[in-house]
Design an enzyme around this catalytic site. Structure first.
Site, PDB file in Angstrom:
ATOM      1  N   THR A   7       0.763  -1.169   0.067  1.00 18.43           N
ATOM      2  CA  THR A   7       0.158  -0.083   0.191  1.00 18.43           C
ATOM      3  C   THR A   7       0.890   1.079  -0.134  1.00 18.43           C
ATOM      4  OG1 THR A   7      -2.056   0.891   0.990  1.00 18.43           O
ATOM      5  CG2 THR A   7      -0.271   0.410   2.453  1.00 18.43           C
ATOM      6  N   GLY A 162       1.039   5.647  -7.355  1.00 16.12           N
ATOM      7  CA  GLY A 162       0.478   4.762  -7.969  1.00 16.12           C
ATOM      8  C   GLY A 162       0.597   4.413  -9.575  1.00 16.12           C
ATOM      9  N   CYS A 165       4.316   2.104  -8.678  1.00 16.23           N
ATOM     10  CA  CYS A 165       4.505   1.073  -7.587  1.00 16.23           C
ATOM     11  C   CYS A 165       3.165   0.196  -7.881  1.00 16.23           C
ATOM     12  CB  CYS A 165       4.368   1.834  -6.215  1.00 16.23           C
ATOM     13  SG  CYS A 165       4.423   0.267  -5.035  1.00 16.23           S
ATOM     14  N   THR A 168       0.441  -0.350  -5.316  1.00 16.36           N
ATOM     15  CA  THR A 168      -0.284   0.872  -5.062  1.00 16.36           C
ATOM     16  C   THR A 168      -1.225   1.252  -6.491  1.00 16.36           C
ATOM     17  OG1 THR A 168       1.615   1.888  -3.807  1.00 16.36           O
ATOM     18  CG2 THR A 168      -0.251   3.391  -4.463  1.00 16.36           C
TER      19      THR A 168
END
Length: 179
Positions: A7, A162, A165, A168
């Site tokens: 996350t 986002g 990664c 994410t």
């Protein structure tokens, strides 16, 4: 057995606002299990916001324990975090939990680690989780070079995380406190 994890959680404090945001992806190894998890929430009479990174079940356990500490200490964020950290270090079950908490109120922003540490970061900028370094880099650049509001910085920085990664996504939960 693998845990659900992966996350990005980001907290930015600017002016009279503090914002914590996180993405919604839950991964089990290389598999995306859920894309709309809520890893950021309000605690203690909406006076504290918190986000978690790490094992999902572990994080929910920590949320519950942290909220109990907030209640026991009348919402005093630093005291509740220190008391949780003490428990984390001494309780056998808690010591096995693999999660990080980012917590903030009108006065402070803190990281509570799996080692039982309580850290108040420089510049009140917190970034944890697999995409934390990406989000932190973006947020620092935006803090130093723009006049954007804290919420805008969190949104843009999580978006960048986002993009780069794999753990994410772009489904964000964002909570904001004004004071």
């Amino acid at each position: 057995m693998e845990q659900y994890r992966g996350t990005t959680i980001l907290s930015v404090r600017r002016g009279n606002k503090v914002v914590i945001g996180g993405d919604g992806q839950v991964s089990l190894g290389n598999t995306i299990m859920k894309g709309n998890a809520c890893k950021v929430r309000r605690l203690y009479k909406n006076q504290v916001i918190a986000g978690f990174a790490g094992g999902t079940a572990d994080a929910f356990t920590l949320f519950e324990r942290f909220e109990a500490k907030l209640e026991a200490h009348d919402g005093q964020l630093v005291r509740a975090a220190v008391e949780l950290a003490k428990d984390w270090r001494t309780d056998r079950a808690l010591r096995r939990l693999e999660a990080l908490l980012a917590v903030a109120n009108k006065d402070a922003s803190l990281i509570v680690t799996g080692n039982g540490d309580v850290i108040q970061p420089e510049n009140d900028l917190i970034a944890i989780g697999s995409g934390g370094a990406f989000a932190q880099s973006a947020a620092r650049a935006l803090l130093e070079n723009t006049e954007l509001e804290a919420r805008d910085i969190v949104e843009k920085s999580l978006g960048i995380a986002g993009d780069v990664c794999v753990y994410t996504n772009h489904h964000f939960t964002i909570e904001e406190l004004s004071f």
